[in-house]
Design an enzyme around this catalytic site. Structure first.
Site, PDB file in Angstrom:
ATOM      1  N   HIS A 297       0.658  -1.228  -0.005  1.00  0.00           N
ATOM      2  CA  HIS A 297      -0.090   0.056  -0.150  1.00  0.00           C
ATOM      3  C   HIS A 297       0.982   1.244  -0.092  1.00  0.00           C
ATOM      4  O   HIS A 297       0.337   2.237  -0.109  1.00  0.00           O
ATOM      5  CB  HIS A 297      -0.885   0.037   1.069  1.00  0.00           C
ATOM      6  CG  HIS A 297      -0.202   0.378   2.511  1.00  0.00           C
ATOM      7  ND1 HIS A 297       0.369  -0.573   3.368  1.00  0.00           N
ATOM      8  CD2 HIS A 297      -0.104   1.540   3.004  1.00  0.00           C
ATOM      9  CE1 HIS A 297       0.803   0.077   4.363  1.00  0.00           C
ATOM     10  NE2 HIS A 297       0.700   1.388   4.213  1.00  0.00           N
TER      11      HIS A 297
HETATM   12  C1  UD1 Z   1      -1.958   5.929   5.544  1.00  0.00           C
HETATM   13  C2  UD1 Z   1      -0.649   6.447   5.682  1.00  0.00           C
HETATM   14  C3  UD1 Z   1       0.660   5.228   5.858  1.00  0.00           C
HETATM   15  C4  UD1 Z   1      -0.201   4.249   6.963  1.00  0.00           C
HETATM   16  C5  UD1 Z   1      -1.602   3.625   5.966  1.00  0.00           C
HETATM   17  C6  UD1 Z   1      -2.027   2.545   6.655  1.00  0.00           C
HETATM   18  C7  UD1 Z   1      -0.232   8.768   5.324  1.00  0.00           C
HETATM   19  C8  UD1 Z   1       0.801   9.883   4.360  1.00  0.00           C
HETATM   20  N1  UD1 Z   1       0.089   7.545   4.991  1.00  0.00           N
HETATM   21  O1  UD1 Z   1      -1.934   5.594   3.877  1.00  0.00           O
HETATM   22  O2  UD1 Z   1       1.430   5.909   6.942  1.00  0.00           O
HETATM   23  O3  UD1 Z   1       0.838   3.289   6.717  1.00  0.00           O
HETATM   24  O4  UD1 Z   1      -2.317   4.766   5.948  1.00  0.00           O
HETATM   25  O5  UD1 Z   1      -3.078   2.244   5.835  1.00  0.00           O
HETATM   26  O6  UD1 Z   1      -0.952   9.277   5.933  1.00  0.00           O
HETATM   27  N2  UD1 Z   1      -8.877   4.896   0.801  1.00  0.00           N
HETATM   28  C9  UD1 Z   1     -10.036   4.416   0.623  1.00  0.00           C
HETATM   29  N3  UD1 Z   1     -10.786   4.014   1.634  1.00  0.00           N
HETATM   30  C10 UD1 Z   1     -10.396   4.432   2.893  1.00  0.00           C
HETATM   31  C11 UD1 Z   1      -8.865   4.739   2.957  1.00  0.00           C
HETATM   32  C12 UD1 Z   1      -8.416   5.247   1.895  1.00  0.00           C
HETATM   33  O7  UD1 Z   1     -10.733   4.187  -0.503  1.00  0.00           O
HETATM   34  O8  UD1 Z   1     -10.945   3.830   3.884  1.00  0.00           O
HETATM   35  C13 UD1 Z   1      -8.180   5.623  -0.483  1.00  0.00           C
HETATM   36  C14 UD1 Z   1      -8.470   6.707  -0.814  1.00  0.00           C
HETATM   37  O9  UD1 Z   1      -9.210   7.028  -1.731  1.00  0.00           O
HETATM   38  C15 UD1 Z   1      -6.972   7.430  -1.155  1.00  0.00           C
HETATM   39  C16 UD1 Z   1      -6.211   6.198  -0.764  1.00  0.00           C
HETATM   40  O10 UD1 Z   1      -6.838   5.090  -0.279  1.00  0.00           O
HETATM   41  O11 UD1 Z   1      -6.994   7.653  -2.719  1.00  0.00           O
HETATM   42  C17 UD1 Z   1      -5.067   6.879   0.265  1.00  0.00           C
HETATM   43  O12 UD1 Z   1      -5.689   7.069   1.474  1.00  0.00           O
HETATM   44  P1  UD1 Z   1      -4.584   7.967   2.413  1.00  0.00           P
HETATM   45  O13 UD1 Z   1      -5.628   8.486   3.318  1.00  0.00           O
HETATM   46  O14 UD1 Z   1      -3.364   8.518   1.968  1.00  0.00           O
HETATM   47  O15 UD1 Z   1      -3.964   6.592   3.497  1.00  0.00           O
HETATM   48  P2  UD1 Z   1      -2.839   5.440   2.952  1.00  0.00           P
HETATM   49  O16 UD1 Z   1      -2.478   5.489   1.761  1.00  0.00           O
HETATM   50  O17 UD1 Z   1      -3.761   4.285   3.469  1.00  0.00           O
END
Ligand code: UD1
Length: 351
Positions: free
Chosen positions: A204
């Site tokens: 991820h």
């Molecule tokens: C974040 C953290 C990372 C952690 C990870 C655990 C940052 C910079 N990164 O990254 O340190 O290890 O979480 O999972 O804060 N999304 C969904 N549904 C959800 C959550 C996310 O669809 O419930 C999608 C969103 O559309 C987005 C993408 O995932 O485009 C990234 O979400 P983001 O909030 O940046 O978190 P992570 O990539 O999970």
């Protein structure tokens, strides 16, 4: 004391499962969910499964580019801290929720407590590295999981308020193992898997998901393996895999929805080997005695590599395949990241 704990992403809910329980025995906690993770499988399932108290506030910030997401959290957390006047603000790990919480609190002169302080990958292209560095420099109390973390902080001139406590995630794992009581996890039956007869993969990190080439390389490696690979897919990775063309994957690569904590620990415990870019899973693999191939070029959890149970393969298919086929950890596995009861120690130090 009144303590505001800021959480927003999956690994923070898991850490809060240990710490919130302990905190509430002695203090009043205001549990703030930023809303960074919002799907049930990324958030609600942990609150339900791990008996975490329901958040007192959900800021509902959701997804967005780093600046917009962090900015929205910053404004919302500031308003909340002004209204609820906590005595301390507690942040976990390295996410955008950590950064926003630490920044909002320190501008209001509220003492910041950072759990999982001092970790460094020395790779400033990782958003998490920037979040960690800033959070550590703004913190008044820094709880470190390892001696390396303490040394990293000292190298940046941070020595006051630094405590080597161990890792709160070990508290949660110990609790989960006791709850399982030696029974084989039900997830193995549900997914029709035999003990040590499958590999477990997770991906991820933005360095792997946002770079089409790297993700394609990792998928190529998984595809070339001749063992069943169970792959619980993070929503961000799901979108990237769809862009890359999921139909290239063979039937032995089984993409499943993100799992709850107990299912994940159950799967990890009985896997032959784990492939991951997650920080938490590298440690859990070690504690559970499962060899780990890390899909990155560096790790913050260097002790697992030194102990011979974790190897760094990056995204190169050849390196990944070779590691999966021939990586053999030693017989010994010395205790790493403390020996449990870390949350109690943190709460003691808070006062
Ligand atoms: C974040 C953290 C990372 C952690 C990870 C655990 C940052 C910079 N990164 O990254 O340190 O290890 O979480 O999972 O804060 N999304 C969904 N549904 C959800 C959550 C996310 O669809 O419930 C999608 C969103 O559309 C987005 C993408 O995932 O485009 C990234 O979400 P983001 O909030 O940046 O978190 P992570 O990539 O999970």
């Amino acid at each position: 004391m009144r303590i505001a704990s800021i959480v927003g992403a999956r690994p923070q809910f898991i850490k809060a499962a240990a710490l919130s329980r302990e905190l509430r025995k002695h203090h009043q906690e205001i549990l703030v969910h930023t809303g960074q993770h919002y799907d049930y499988t990324m958030s609600g399932v942990f609150f339900d499964g791990l008996d975490i108290p329901a958040p007192d506030v959900n800021l509902g910030v959701g997804s967005g580019p780093h600046g917009a997401q962090t900015g929205a959290m910053l404004a919302a957390i500031e308003g909340l801290l002004l209204a609820r006047t906590p005595d301390r603000v507690l942040v976990y790990g390295d996410t955008n929720s950590t950064l926003a919480g630490a920044l909002a609190a320190s501008k209001l002169h509220l003492p910041v407590v950072h759990v999982e302080a001092g970790l460094r990958s020395f790779n400033r292209r990782m958003p998490e590295e920037i979040n960690r560095v800033v959070a550590d420099h703004l913190s008044d109390l820094l709880f470190c999981p390892s001696r390396t973390a303490v040394t990293n902080l000292a190298a940046e001139g941070i020595t006051r308020g630094v405590h080597l406590v161990g890792d709160v995630m070990l508290d949660v794992l110990t609790w989960a193992k006791a709850r399982a009581n030696g029974k084989p996890p039900e997830i193995l039956t549900r997914l029709d898997l035999g003990e040590r007869r499958y590999l477990l993969a997770t991906v991820h990190r933005s360095e792997n998901t946002d770079d089409g080439r790297r993700l394609a390389d990792i998928l190529t490696a998984l595809n070339a393996l001749d063992e069943v690979v169970v792959f619980p897919v993070h929503p961000r990775t799901r979108k990237a895999i769809e862009r890359a063309g999921e139909n290239r994957l063979g039937p032995h690569v089984r993409l499943v929805e993100p799992l709850g904590y107990f299912d994940m620990v159950g799967l990890s415990r009985h896997a032959r080997l784990i492939l991951t870019d997650s920080g938490g899973l590298q440690k859990e693999a070690y504690w559970l005695g499962v060899p780990c191939v890390t899909l990155r070029h560096e790790t913050e959890w260097v002790e697992t590599v030194t102990a011979g149970w974790n190897t760094l393969a990056g995204s190169d298919p050849e390196k990944i395949l070779q590691a999966v086929r021939s990586f053999a950890p030693p017989a010994s596995r010395p205790p790493l990241y403390g020996e449990g009861c870390v949350s109690a120690r943190c709460v003691e130090l808070l006062a």
